[in-house]
Scaffold this motif. Structure first.
Motif, PDB file in Angstrom:
ATOM      1  N   ALA A 188       1.004  -1.071   0.039  1.00 59.70           N
ATOM      2  CA  ALA A 188      -0.137  -0.020   0.032  1.00 59.70           C
ATOM      3  C   ALA A 188       0.918   1.396   0.146  1.00 59.70           C
ATOM      4  N   GLU A 189       2.166   0.994   0.533  1.00 54.45           N
ATOM      5  CA  GLU A 189       2.813   2.382   0.645  1.00 54.45           C
ATOM      6  C   GLU A 189       3.425   2.724  -0.777  1.00 54.45           C
ATOM      7  N   SER A 190       3.195   1.829  -1.669  1.00 56.73           N
ATOM      8  CA  SER A 190       3.789   2.161  -3.226  1.00 56.73           C
ATOM      9  C   SER A 190       2.621   2.522  -3.886  1.00 56.73           C
ATOM     10  N   HIS A 191       1.326   2.409  -3.245  1.00 55.17           N
ATOM     11  CA  HIS A 191       0.003   2.501  -4.073  1.00 55.17           C
ATOM     12  C   HIS A 191      -0.825   3.298  -3.033  1.00 55.17           C
ATOM     13  N   PRO A 192      -0.784   4.284  -2.711  1.00 56.84           N
ATOM     14  CA  PRO A 192      -1.368   4.945  -1.704  1.00 56.84           C
ATOM     15  C   PRO A 192      -2.929   5.006  -1.866  1.00 56.84           C
ATOM     16  N   SER A 193      -3.437   5.102  -3.294  1.00 54.04           N
ATOM     17  CA  SER A 193      -4.660   5.145  -3.791  1.00 54.04           C
ATOM     18  C   SER A 193      -5.523   3.915  -3.683  1.00 54.04           C
ATOM     19  N   SER A 194      -4.631   2.747  -3.677  1.00 56.04           N
ATOM     20  CA  SER A 194      -5.175   1.500  -4.110  1.00 56.04           C
ATOM     21  C   SER A 194      -6.409   0.924  -2.973  1.00 56.04           C
ATOM     22  N   ASN A 195      -6.404   1.624  -1.706  1.00 58.96           N
ATOM     23  CA  ASN A 195      -7.281   1.275  -0.649  1.00 58.96           C
ATOM     24  C   ASN A 195      -7.183  -0.369  -0.558  1.00 58.96           C
ATOM     25  N   LEU A 196      -6.156  -0.824  -0.489  1.00 59.23           N
ATOM     26  CA  LEU A 196      -5.617  -2.301  -0.125  1.00 59.23           C
ATOM     27  C   LEU A 196      -6.302  -2.583   1.193  1.00 59.23           C
ATOM     28  N   LEU A 197      -5.719  -1.859   2.306  1.00 65.31           N
ATOM     29  CA  LEU A 197      -6.241  -2.603   3.492  1.00 65.31           C
ATOM     30  C   LEU A 197      -7.592  -1.728   3.927  1.00 65.31           C
ATOM     31  N   ASP A 198      -8.440  -2.539   3.119  1.00 60.21           N
ATOM     32  CA  ASP A 198      -9.883  -1.674   3.551  1.00 60.21           C
ATOM     33  C   ASP A 198     -10.248  -2.145   4.817  1.00 60.21           C
ATOM     34  N   LEU A 199     -10.383  -1.145   5.666  1.00 59.02           N
ATOM     35  CA  LEU A 199     -10.659  -1.759   7.133  1.00 59.02           C
ATOM     36  C   LEU A 199     -12.120  -1.307   7.486  1.00 59.02           C
ATOM     37  N   ASN A 200     -12.673  -2.206   7.798  1.00 56.28           N
ATOM     38  CA  ASN A 200     -13.960  -2.310   8.483  1.00 56.28           C
ATOM     39  C   ASN A 200     -14.091  -2.767   9.949  1.00 56.28           C
ATOM     40  N   PRO A 201     -15.118  -2.553  10.618  1.00 54.10           N
ATOM     41  CA  PRO A 201     -15.276  -3.029  12.259  1.00 54.10           C
ATOM     42  C   PRO A 201     -14.979  -4.724  12.176  1.00 54.10           C
ATOM     43  N   GLN A 202     -15.309  -5.310  10.975  1.00 52.33           N
ATOM     44  CA  GLN A 202     -15.103  -7.009  11.158  1.00 52.33           C
ATOM     45  C   GLN A 202     -13.582  -7.118  11.031  1.00 52.33           C
ATOM     46  N   SER A 203     -13.098  -6.551   9.987  1.00 52.45           N
ATOM     47  CA  SER A 203     -11.699  -6.740   9.934  1.00 52.45           C
ATOM     48  C   SER A 203     -10.778  -6.327  11.106  1.00 52.45           C
ATOM     49  N   ILE A 204     -11.237  -5.128  11.550  1.00 53.90           N
ATOM     50  CA  ILE A 204     -10.723  -4.640  12.869  1.00 53.90           C
ATOM     51  C   ILE A 204     -10.730  -5.581  14.059  1.00 53.90           C
ATOM     52  N   ASN A 205     -11.840  -6.242  14.186  1.00 54.95           N
ATOM     53  CA  ASN A 205     -11.944  -7.047  15.171  1.00 54.95           C
ATOM     54  C   ASN A 205     -11.017  -8.333  15.043  1.00 54.95           C
ATOM     55  N   LYS A 206     -10.917  -8.855  13.923  1.00 50.53           N
ATOM     56  CA  LYS A 206      -9.828  -9.931  13.483  1.00 50.53           C
ATOM     57  C   LYS A 206      -8.411  -9.469  13.991  1.00 50.53           C
ATOM     58  N   LEU A 207      -8.133  -8.343  13.450  1.00 52.30           N
ATOM     59  CA  LEU A 207      -6.945  -7.982  13.972  1.00 52.30           C
ATOM     60  C   LEU A 207      -6.429  -7.858  15.364  1.00 52.30           C
ATOM     61  N   LEU A 208      -7.704  -7.197  16.119  1.00 45.01           N
ATOM     62  CA  LEU A 208      -7.515  -7.006  17.471  1.00 45.01           C
ATOM     63  C   LEU A 208      -7.235  -8.316  18.285  1.00 45.01           C
ATOM     64  N   THR A 209      -7.928  -9.494  17.545  1.00 43.25           N
ATOM     65  CA  THR A 209      -7.646 -10.735  18.136  1.00 43.25           C
ATOM     66  C   THR A 209      -6.549 -11.344  17.743  1.00 43.25           C
ATOM     67  N   ALA A 210      -5.993 -11.179  16.594  1.00 43.53           N
ATOM     68  CA  ALA A 210      -4.681 -11.557  16.142  1.00 43.53           C
ATOM     69  C   ALA A 210      -3.489 -10.875  17.131  1.00 43.53           C
ATOM     70  N   LEU A 211      -3.943  -9.490  17.432  1.00 38.00           N
ATOM     71  CA  LEU A 211      -3.094  -8.904  18.157  1.00 38.00           C
ATOM     72  C   LEU A 211      -2.527  -9.458  19.454  1.00 38.00           C
ATOM     73  N   ASN A 212      -3.612 -10.209  20.195  1.00 37.72           N
ATOM     74  CA  ASN A 212      -3.160 -10.692  21.286  1.00 37.72           C
ATOM     75  C   ASN A 212      -2.131 -11.829  21.133  1.00 37.72           C
ATOM     76  N   GLU A 213      -2.229 -12.533  20.096  1.00 42.61           N
ATOM     77  CA  GLU A 213      -1.717 -13.939  19.949  1.00 42.61           C
ATOM     78  C   GLU A 213      -0.327 -13.980  19.144  1.00 42.61           C
ATOM     79  N   CYS A 214       0.012 -12.971  18.270  1.00 43.78           N
ATOM     80  CA  CYS A 214       1.108 -13.037  17.346  1.00 43.78           C
ATOM     81  C   CYS A 214       2.432 -12.538  18.179  1.00 43.78           C
TER      82      CYS A 214
END
Lengths: 939, 418
Positions: A188-214
């Motif tokens: 995404a850093e080389s494609h700022p407009s590509s909206n690759l990391l399309d974050l929504n409450p569901q994906s945020i939730n997944k990230l927060l869960t992974a945060l505890n374990e990785c």
């Protein structure tokens, strides 16, 4: 035996010997040979000549040998692309190996071989590995996508790897999730407009869960990714904060700082009355302090960030002053940063302690540090009024030490203290004058001269003192020369009788013997002032000076807000936005703090553009000012490019050859700019209205006068992109004259003056008909409204989109560029009513291909109302018919450049949509005329 | 992400380079050398340096510079933490992190670096995992390897790599099961001329050495957990248990690791165990001065203070020092101007002192700055904050382990201004 044996060389020729060993039958010998090769490689020796021999060793069951060969391959494949192909088969085979370690190793190495031909063969194995049953392989493959993207971005997109990568964010294994996030962030850093990391409450939730374990590193990637998310309301922000807070106790300082970034950013959305807000503030202090007990390199980065945090939210660390006390054996770069923060935290409550420390530092060994400490004492005096007296006496003590550089720094800061507290500490002047001879630095000399000139009436021998400087006038630096000139003129105005000779001497030195234009100009001005009107001269030269501000070196609020979003990054170390220094500036997206969403405070931040704004409604600002020459006059030669490239041939508007198409891209209607409130997230309640109602009042008042619809002002140039200058505006047309109504707001810390404006060439030749008149300097937080009359006789160039207007605004700080879209109806002229016969003939004459049809929805007006509404914007109804219960309106309008547009408007009573057919010889304008219709009818 | 790594010794030789993306020329280090020259002292080289095309982020450890090359925006702390982890790993593998050790094991170093970072992303940095992938060199192993032809690279996937507890490998077995904890506290303090405390805090750590078979689940509780309000945890610790019960509950890594580090800063909790009486003066217009320091015990909780050393950086104009001491020995290096006094133990009956004359360069002005005294000391069997372990319980395994806790207090950055 240790590996150092691999470095020994024989006289015979190393390469030759290695070659023989590599081709040996004995496995052990082969391995030793490869190790020797690697050892040479580590010290930068070129062993690429052995490529084929090393690659031959690749087919082996010995994992160590395999790994060593891979190490070699990664380094040299690029220099031997044809040979590298030899390795492909082994890679592909290894990707099928039953041992996951080998599969992962193969895909990892393949990605590191930056040879185009190899990447083609990589796709299939990579696809398989991304779906491998073993998470270790999947996480390695995720990183490989980023590698491949770096080599061949198009290939990655074509092969659909990006989608697979996005799917991995939902993987069951947290390590895979973390690596997928890391890979996507890098892409995404080389494609700022590509909206690759399309974050929504569901994906945020997944990230927060992974945060505890990785792993700790994964946590950094996930936290940095979370920081880019804008929660929809304060409740969501709070719940994310709650789940991020435990990271503050992590042993890895990078995790801690990334967590601090997320919290600092989301805190912005929380109401200060909330209990949780207070709890969070308390929780932030200990981890920040803990960072200071780490290794000095970590401390340095932490301190640079704390410097930002302290400016944004001083309350967090206000009780922690002592941890910033400088230790004797801190590296100098840590000492200087600590000192800076100490001053920011200085307050009446702790000033005694701070001063005692600073005095201690002023006797240290390191010159830079001592200088800064002395300066810091002066800054304390200016910041905390109650301490001023103590600071001054401390400074006097330091002057008594007679250490040259201490004395000079002290004099520089005492000058500032005089300015801040006039007529209070002048008793020390005598002491200062004693040290006149020891000053050898320009800044200190200039400061001393200023003091002598300013207080000439209290210093008996002021003329002697200044005269002593005059001897070596031409050897002084400009700073001192200018100060000396002013100082002597001041002296003359105060004691005219005995100093006439002196002033003449300095004026002639400045005007006749100097080739510095600044000095000469200032000299002439003084000369003329003194010779024409001494009273006026007194008023000018001895005018009361504005007070100096309390805090120096503060970062501008808009920049500070942006930097808070970059806590923990290089930007935070340099205190500059990434756009200012990231290599190649490959489209860096500006970040901004989320607006506070609690309804009571909504009016506070409509200018920070939140993510909720529909694309296109934000006027685009021409980025990267650095690239554009800061020269208004150059605008025509090198037009700034924003979005689509400009067509270079300039087109005469009279001739109807505006053909060129490409207008379709405009669909989505951007020719009127939404009111700024539309940008505030929908979760906001109603009470925004109050702040804006007066805006509407203002415009509707204008509207009733002579008609033409005026859109509310929108922000054209956000303060963040223009060093604190915010410009919003709109266009109006009144009785035949067009004007641009601007509102300039100064959000910087310094006064703005010398405004000027210029337009780039544009489709209809719009140009300012008068210079931009801003009468008084714009002081911080002041807003001024200006109406700039426009003409349509400027030079013409077809723009894309047609109604695009590129504007340059200059002030004393810099030149800023932005572009905006003007509504076409400001170009509809008053004599646009066509004769009936003429209308019929013209309608027939224009070929049918030029006819464009549009539907105007949600327009419940009847024919009369429509007709009168349009007429006020210079769209004239030529005829009216009733056909099968439908009202048909035939209308005409003329643009400023003489283009006629004919319209047929079909209105069905009871049906809120009406049909618009437009015919024009220049069909490009139809789209914009339609948009003008929409705008006028709906407002 | 991290692009390349250069290892540079104190004399400015680049003796190892590793590239994770494309090769960056060594010449990029010239910018580093430039900064080094400007900084004069090796410790003062700024950790972040910008060059026209890259950023250099460096650390200085064990007389070596680890210089990493960065091309895109990246959290600098992440890089610095990683570099320290690399140095830790070398230390762990080779017993020391020195140029000689790295050169002697250059192939292992290269294999390690490749294993630790992939495309700039950290891969495996836990010592447990690395040791399964690449076995540390031992004399025995190299002999065995050269006879049997086996390698020191593991060929199976490390078990910990993907589990929820990446820090522990499966199948650990010991005949003697032991768990030892060292509570180490360092006092950082600045004491001013008059002997009052300007600033003092305790930096504490609990280092563990755990040799337990299987998957033990430990919980460690304290007599006075309230002392710990600013704590950093090893990832193995369950944060929720700590939040709710103030108990450290964890499945430990195998071997040595740092369990927690903490900070105690409230002034009244930080006892200062020694005091120093000092008088250092230089006479105006004469080339000598007097030096006299005496050291004595203060709030030492009845324990013996030992291992005392006092280090003083004397001003540049000092030529030599003629001192006598009642205890221990002293040295003065006339080149670096560092005075070191090795005191040893304090016996309250007779306080150690060091006094005598200071010879100054003749004709030089009297020094403005007064030197700071840096003091080192050690107190066994005491955690100065008063922290005490209550008990250690083990779940999940049947055997009975040996348990032990040791306390020690040391001086950290402990300085007395004169």
């Amino acid at each position: 035996m240790t590996d150092s044996k691999y470095f020994t060389t024989t006289k015979k020729g190393e390469i030759f010997e290695l070659k023989a060993e590599l081709n040996s039958d004995k496995k052990e010998k082969k391995k030793e040979a490869v190790k020797k090769v690697i050892a040479s490689m580590t010290v930068g020796k070129d062993v690429s000549a052995l490529f084929p021999d090393v690659v031959n060793c690749m087919q082996t069951d010995n994992l160590e040998l395999k790994k060593l060969v891979y190490l070699y391959l990664m380094n040299y494949a690029k220099s031997q692309p044809d040979m590298a192909i030899m390795a492909v088969n082994t890679f592909v085979k290894d990707c099928e190996d039953p041992n996951p370690l080998i599969r992962a190793l193969a895909v990892r190495t393949m990605g590191c071989i930056r040879v185009d031909k190899i990447t083609e063969y990589l796709c299939e194995p990579l696809r398989k590995c991304l779906k491998d049953e073993d998470p270790y392989v999947r996480k390695t493959a995720a990183v490989c996508v980023a590698k491949l993207h770096d080599i061949n971005a198009q290939l990655v997109e074509d092969q659909g790897f990006l989608d697979t990568l996005k799917d991995l964010i939902s993987d069951s294994n947290p390590m895979v999730v973390a690596n997928a996030v890391a890979a996507l962030s890098e892409i995404a850093e080389s494609h700022p407009s590509s909206n690759l990391l399309d974050l929504n409450p569901q994906s945020i939730n997944k990230l927060l869960t992974a945060l505890n374990e990785c792993t700790e590193w994964g946590q950094i990637f996930i936290l940095d990714c979370l920081a880019n998310y804008t929660p929809k309301d304060d409740r969501e922000a709070q719940s994310i904060c709650e789940r991020v807070t435990p990271r503050l106790s992590h042993a890895n300082s990078a995790v801690v700082l990334s967590a601090v970034k997320v919290l600092m950013k989301f805190m912005e959305m929380l109401s200060k009355d909330l209990d949780y807000y207070g709890t969070l503030l308390k929780k932030l202090a200990p981890p920040l302090v803990t960072l200071l007990s780490a290794e000095p390199e970590l401390q340095y980065v932490a301190l640079r960030n704390i410097n930002l945090i302290v400016q944004k939210r001083p309350e967090i660390l206000k009780h922690e002053m002592k941890v910033f006390f400088v230790k004797y054996n801190d590296p100098i770069y840590v000492k200087l940063e600590k000192l800076d923060i100490m001053i920011r935290l200085a307050s009446q409550a702790n000033i005694a302690q701070v001063l005692a420390e600073l005095k201690e530092y002023a006797t240290e060994v390191d010159v830079d540090f001592v200088r800064k400490a002395v300066r810091a004492i002066g800054r304390c005096a200016i910041k905390v009024e109650q301490s001023a007296e103590r600071c001054v006496s401390t400074l006097l003590d330091l002057i008594q030490t007679k250490v040259n550089y201490v004395v000079q720094e002290a004099i520089v800061v005492i000058k500032d203290i005089f300015r801040k507290y006039p007529n209070k500490y002048e008793s020390v002047i005598a002491t200062l004058c004693e040290n006149l001879d020891s000053l050898d630095e320009p800044e200190a000399r200039a400061a001393m001269i200023w003091i002598v000139g300013e207080y000439a009436e209290r210093i008996d021998n002021a003329d002697e003192l200044l005269e002593s400087f005059l001897e070596g006038f031409h050897d002084e630096s400009t700073q001192v020369q200018l100060q000396l000139l002013t100082g002597i003129v001041k002296l003359f105005l105060k004691k005219p009788t005995e100093t006439q000779e002196l002033v003449q001497q300095v004026l002639s030195l400045a005007t006749q013997d100097s080739d510095n234009p600044d000095l000469r100009d200032r000299g002439y001005i003084y000369w003329r002032l003194l010779s024409t009107d001494p009273v006026a001269a007194k008023e000018v030269v001895l005018a009361e000076k504005p007070l100096i501000s309390e805090e120096t070196d503060l970062i501008e609020p808009t920049l500070l807000d942006e930097l808070i979003c970059y806590i923990g990054t290089l930007a935070s170390v340099y205190h500059k936005p990434p756009s200012a220094f990231v290599e190649g500036g490959r489209g860096v997206v500006h970040k901004s703090l989320p607006p506070r969403t609690a309804s009571s405070e909504s009016a506070e931040s409509p200018e920070t553009a939140p993510a909720g704004a529909p694309p296109g409604e934000q006027p685009d600002v021409i980025p990267a000012q650095g690239d554009l020459l800061g020269d208004l006059l150059n605008l025509d030669l090198g037009p700034p490019v924003s979005g689509p490239p400009l067509t270079t041939s300039s087109v005469q508007m009279g001739a109807v050859d505006l053909l060129g198409g490409g207008l379709d891209s405009l669909i989505g209607g951007t020719n009127f700019v939404a009111p700024p409130t539309a940008a505030v997230p929908a979760s906001l309640g109603a009470p925004i209205g109050s702040g804006l109602s007066d805006l509407f009042d203002l415009t509707s008042g204008v509207g009733t006068l002579s008609g033409s619809y005026v859109a509310p002002k929108a922000v054209w140039l956000p303060a963040m992109k223009a060093k604190g200058l915010e410009i919003s505006g709109t266009f109006t047309r009144q009785v035949g004259s067009i004007s641009m109504d601007l509102q300039l707001t100064n959000k910087a810390l310094q006064v703005m003056t010398d405004f000027a404006i210029q337009f780039n060439r544009n489709s209809f030749g719009l140009a300012p008909a008068a210079p931009l008149q801003v009468h008084a300097p714009l002081s911080p937080n002041q807003t001024v409204e200006i109406s700039l009359p426009l003409s349509t006789v400027g030079s013409v160039m077809k723009m894309e989109p047609l109604n695009n207007l590129q504007v340059a605004v200059k002030n004393n700080i810099d030149v800023f560029y932005f572009s905006t879209l003007y509504p076409l109806h400001i170009l509809f002229v008053e004599d646009g009513k066509m004769d009936r016969q003429m209308f019929l003939a013209t309608w027939k004459d224009i070929p049918n291909e030029n006819e464009a049809q549009f539907q105007i929805r949600d327009c419940p007006l009847n024919a009369e109302a429509v007709s009168s509404k349009l007429q006020s914007s210079n769209i004239f109804t030529v005829a009216k018919r009733n056909v099968e219960g439908q009202d048909m309106l035939y209308q005409s309008l003329k643009l400023t450049n003489g283009i006629w547009v004919l319209a047929e408007l079909r209105i069905q009573p009871g049906n809120p949509s009406c049909m618009l057919s437009l015919k024009c010889r220049a069909p490009e304008v139809s789209q914009h005329v339609y948009q003008a219709y929409e705008t006028i009818l709906k407002n | 992400m991290i692009h390349s790594l250069f290892l540079i010794n104190c004399s400015g030789d680049i003796f190892l380079e590793k590239h994770w993306k494309s090769v960056v020329s060594q010449s990029v280090c010239d910018y580093f050398f430039e900064a080094q020259e400007k900084a004069a002292d090796v410790e003062n080289v700024p950790p972040v340096i910008s060059t026209p095309h890259h950023y250099l982020i460096s650390i200085y450890r064990d007389k070596l510079f680890f210089v990493s090359v960065i091309q895109t925006e990246v959290p600098p702390l992440f890089v610095i933490e990683f570099l320290h982890r690399v140095a830790d790993t070398f230390q762990d593998y080779f017993g020391e992190c020195s140029e000689a050790a790295i050169k002697d094991n250059v192939v292992i170093v290269y294999e390690l670096l490749e294993e630790m970072l992939d495309n700039g992303f950290p891969l495996a940095t836990e010592s447990n995992i690395l040791k399964e992938l690449i076995k540390p060199p031992t004399i025995l192993r190299s002999v065995v390897n050269s006879i049997t032809g086996s390698s020191n690279v593991g060929d199976t996937l490390p078990t910990g790599q993907l589990s929820n507890i990446p820090w522990r490998r499966a199948g650990v077995k010991y005949t003697n099961n032991e768990a030892y904890f060292d509570v180490v506290e360092e006092i950082d303090a600045i004491i001013d001329k008059s002997g009052s405390t300007v600033f003092a805090e305790i930096q504490g750590v609990i280092d563990a050495c755990i040799k337990l078979s299987g998957m033990p689940d430990l919980s460690l509780s304290f007599m006075n957990p309230r002392l710990l309000d600013d704590v950093s945890f090893h990832p193995c610790i369950r944060f929720k248990r700590w939040e709710s019960e103030r108990v450290l509950s964890f499945i430990p890594p195998d071997g040595n690791f740092r369990l927690i580090s903490y900070r105690v800063s409230s002034q009244n909790l930080v006892a200062i165990p020694v005091y120093v009486k000092h008088s250092i003066s230089f006479k105006e217009n004469s080339s000598c001065g007097r030096f006299d320091i005496t050291i004595g015990p203060k709030q030492n909780m009845g324990k013996t203070i030992e291992g005392i050393t006092v280090t003083v950086h004397m001003p540049k104009v000092v030529l030599n020092m003629n001192l006598t001491t009642t205890q221990g020995s002293y040295t003065f290096d006339p080149v670096t101007k560092v005075l070191t006094w090795d005191v040893g133990k304090i016996t309250p009956q007779k306080l150690p002192s060091l006094k005598g004359l200071v010879n100054l360069q003749s004709g030089a002005p009297k020094p403005e700055e007064n030197p700071s005294l840096n003091i080192q000391f050690k107190i066994q069997q005491l955690a100065i904050s008063g922290l005490k372990v209550n008990r250690l319980d083990m779940y999940g395994e049947k055997y009975k382990p040996f348990k032990g806790v040791k306390y020690v207090t040391k001086a950290g950055k402990f300085q007395v201004r004169t």
